[in-house]
Design an enzyme around this catalytic site. Structure first.
Site, PDB file in Angstrom:
ATOM      1  N   LEU A 140       0.867  -1.175   0.000  1.00 39.21           N
ATOM      2  CA  LEU A 140       0.000   0.000   0.000  1.00 39.21           C
ATOM      3  C   LEU A 140       0.903   1.225   0.000  1.00 39.21           C
ATOM      4  O   LEU A 140       1.968   1.219   0.617  1.00 39.21           O
ATOM      5  CB  LEU A 140      -0.899   0.029   1.250  1.00 39.21           C
ATOM      6  CG  LEU A 140      -1.893  -1.120   1.424  1.00 39.21           C
ATOM      7  CD1 LEU A 140      -2.624  -0.972   2.759  1.00 39.21           C
ATOM      8  CD2 LEU A 140      -2.899  -1.166   0.282  1.00 39.21           C
ATOM      9  N   ASP A 141       0.475   2.278  -0.703  1.00 31.00           N
ATOM     10  CA  ASP A 141       1.241   3.514  -0.693  1.00 31.00           C
ATOM     11  C   ASP A 141       1.373   4.032   0.737  1.00 31.00           C
ATOM     12  O   ASP A 141       0.551   3.734   1.609  1.00 31.00           O
ATOM     13  CB  ASP A 141       0.545   4.585  -1.544  1.00 31.00           C
ATOM     14  CG  ASP A 141       0.517   4.241  -3.017  1.00 31.00           C
ATOM     15  OD1 ASP A 141       1.338   3.405  -3.443  1.00 31.00           O
ATOM     16  OD2 ASP A 141      -0.332   4.809  -3.738  1.00 31.00           O
ATOM     17  N   ARG A 142       2.395   4.844   0.946  1.00 30.34           N
ATOM     18  CA  ARG A 142       2.638   5.382   2.281  1.00 30.34           C
ATOM     19  C   ARG A 142       1.401   6.064   2.858  1.00 30.34           C
ATOM     20  O   ARG A 142       1.094   5.918   4.044  1.00 30.34           O
ATOM     21  CB  ARG A 142       3.800   6.378   2.228  1.00 30.34           C
ATOM     22  CG  ARG A 142       4.148   7.003   3.558  1.00 30.34           C
ATOM     23  CD  ARG A 142       5.341   7.931   3.437  1.00 30.34           C
ATOM     24  NE  ARG A 142       5.738   8.455   4.731  1.00 30.34           N
ATOM     25  CZ  ARG A 142       6.783   9.233   4.937  1.00 30.34           C
ATOM     26  NH1 ARG A 142       7.556   9.578   3.919  1.00 30.34           N
ATOM     27  NH2 ARG A 142       7.089   9.664   6.143  1.00 30.34           N
ATOM     28  N   THR A 144      -1.765   5.519   2.078  1.00 29.50           N
ATOM     29  CA  THR A 144      -2.975   4.695   2.057  1.00 29.50           C
ATOM     30  C   THR A 144      -3.080   3.888   3.340  1.00 29.50           C
ATOM     31  O   THR A 144      -2.093   3.310   3.810  1.00 29.50           O
ATOM     32  CB  THR A 144      -2.959   3.734   0.853  1.00 29.50           C
ATOM     33  OG1 THR A 144      -2.869   4.495  -0.354  1.00 29.50           O
ATOM     34  CG2 THR A 144      -4.235   2.904   0.800  1.00 29.50           C
ATOM     35  N   ARG A 241      -5.699   5.736  -7.944  1.00 31.18           N
ATOM     36  CA  ARG A 241      -5.450   7.174  -8.032  1.00 31.18           C
ATOM     37  C   ARG A 241      -5.385   7.629  -9.490  1.00 31.18           C
ATOM     38  O   ARG A 241      -5.948   8.664  -9.863  1.00 31.18           O
ATOM     39  CB  ARG A 241      -4.157   7.518  -7.295  1.00 31.18           C
ATOM     40  CG  ARG A 241      -4.211   7.212  -5.800  1.00 31.18           C
ATOM     41  CD  ARG A 241      -2.819   7.170  -5.171  1.00 31.18           C
ATOM     42  NE  ARG A 241      -2.143   8.454  -5.271  1.00 31.18           N
ATOM     43  CZ  ARG A 241      -0.875   8.641  -4.931  1.00 31.18           C
ATOM     44  NH1 ARG A 241      -0.143   7.613  -4.492  1.00 31.18           N
ATOM     45  NH2 ARG A 241      -0.322   9.838  -5.039  1.00 31.18           N
TER      46      ARG A 241
END
Length: 306
Positions: A140-142, A144, A241
């Protein structure tokens, strides 16, 4: 040694500094790191070391050859970082990742990551020696939040990775996107790849690439935004996104693919649910992470018309 990168300077970068151009064209690079590599002789312009180093002004048509030196080894250390555990057995650990927590060590984030926290909690992970991503099957992105699963041993990792690759994992996200999505329910199915000019970004407006499939449904509409439920059928970097931004509806708080910052301070995206058949036990596993406080506050303010 790392793979060599060869680039030809396009007209749009003529007159720009060497370090700035490389930072724009080489994914995941930083100007600080590039400046260091230029000083070390890792970059050649038309076959020669750049005369003025990082400050060298480029000309259209020049050839840049960049051979990144091997990364400095990162020693993984257990760190006592609190974890919100959703599920745990002998094979897997699932946690509710908070915003701001990086999943695994990388340049710029050598410690303080989810991997460091898991090592402290579990004690050991197979493959941890020499691997900065032990147990990590998906990311997961930082910014998220939400459900992420870590494998405790190599066999568990292989089986769950295969399930992800074969799309046998149900991945449900909640997001707040700007504007009113039309139609309110749809599947976005596109090619997907690096942005043609901004190489640190991704795009679904490419003529060829990997396939990306995002199914969405608007749960609630507000004056300026929409609460959206998303089923992710592929797992490309930044996929949700990008797909929504390319539809004209960037996520609230996403300054990379949108233009306006927001008090939430991150893209309004939450990995709400992850469901799969346990690759070893055969049982059905359904994991849900509650909506985090900042995202809940954002939704409530939109309901009030703020």
């Amino acid at each position: 040694m790392s793979d060599t990168i060869e680039l030809v300077v396009e007209a749009q970068h003529a007159g720009d500094r060497l370090d700035r151009t490389l930072a724009a064209l080489v994914p995941g690079s930083s100007r600080t790191t590039l400046q260091k590599h230029i000083e070390q002789g890792a970059v050649l312009v038309d076959g020669e070391p750049p005369a003025r180093g990082a400050k060298t002004k480029l000309e259209a048509g020049q050839k840049i050859v960049y051979t990144p030196p091997p990364p400095e080894p990162i020693e993984l250390e257990p760190e006592d970082i609190p974890l919100s555990i959703l599920f745990e057995d002998a094979h897997y650990l699932a946690v509710d990742k908070p915003a701001g927590l990086v999943v695994h060590p990388a340049v710029g984030h050598p410690s303080g990551t989810l991997v460091n926290a898991v090592l402290h909690h579990v004690g050991t992970l197979e493959g941890a020696k020499g691997d900065v991503r032990p147990g990590i099957v998906h990311r997961l992105d930082r910014g998220t939040t939400g459900v992420i699963v870590v494998a405790k041993h190599i066999r568990a990792h292989e089986l769950l990775a295969a399930a992800f690759a074969e799309r046998r994992i149900e991945k449900t996200y909640l997001a707040v996107a700007r504007g009113e999505l039309r139609p309110p329910k749809d599947t976005i199915d596109t090619f997907y790849g690096r942005h043609p000019t901004q190489r640190q970004k991704f795009s679904s407006r490419v003529a060829a690439g990997k396939r990306a499939v995002t199914e969405y449904e608007v749960l609630e509409s507000f004056d300026t935004a929409s609460l959206v439920q998303i089923q992710l059928h592929t797992g490309r970097t930044h996929q949700i996104r990008v797909h929504l931004a390319d539809r004209g509806h960037p996520l609230v708080g996403d300054t990379t693919y949108g233009r306006q910052a927001h008090a939430i301070g991150r893209p309004a995206l939450h990995a709400y649910r992850l469901a799969f058949t346990h690759p070893i036990e055969g049982s059905e596993v359904a994991l849900e992470a509650p909506i985090p406080e900042d995202l809940g506050a954002l939704i409530e303010s939109l309901r009030r018309g703020e």
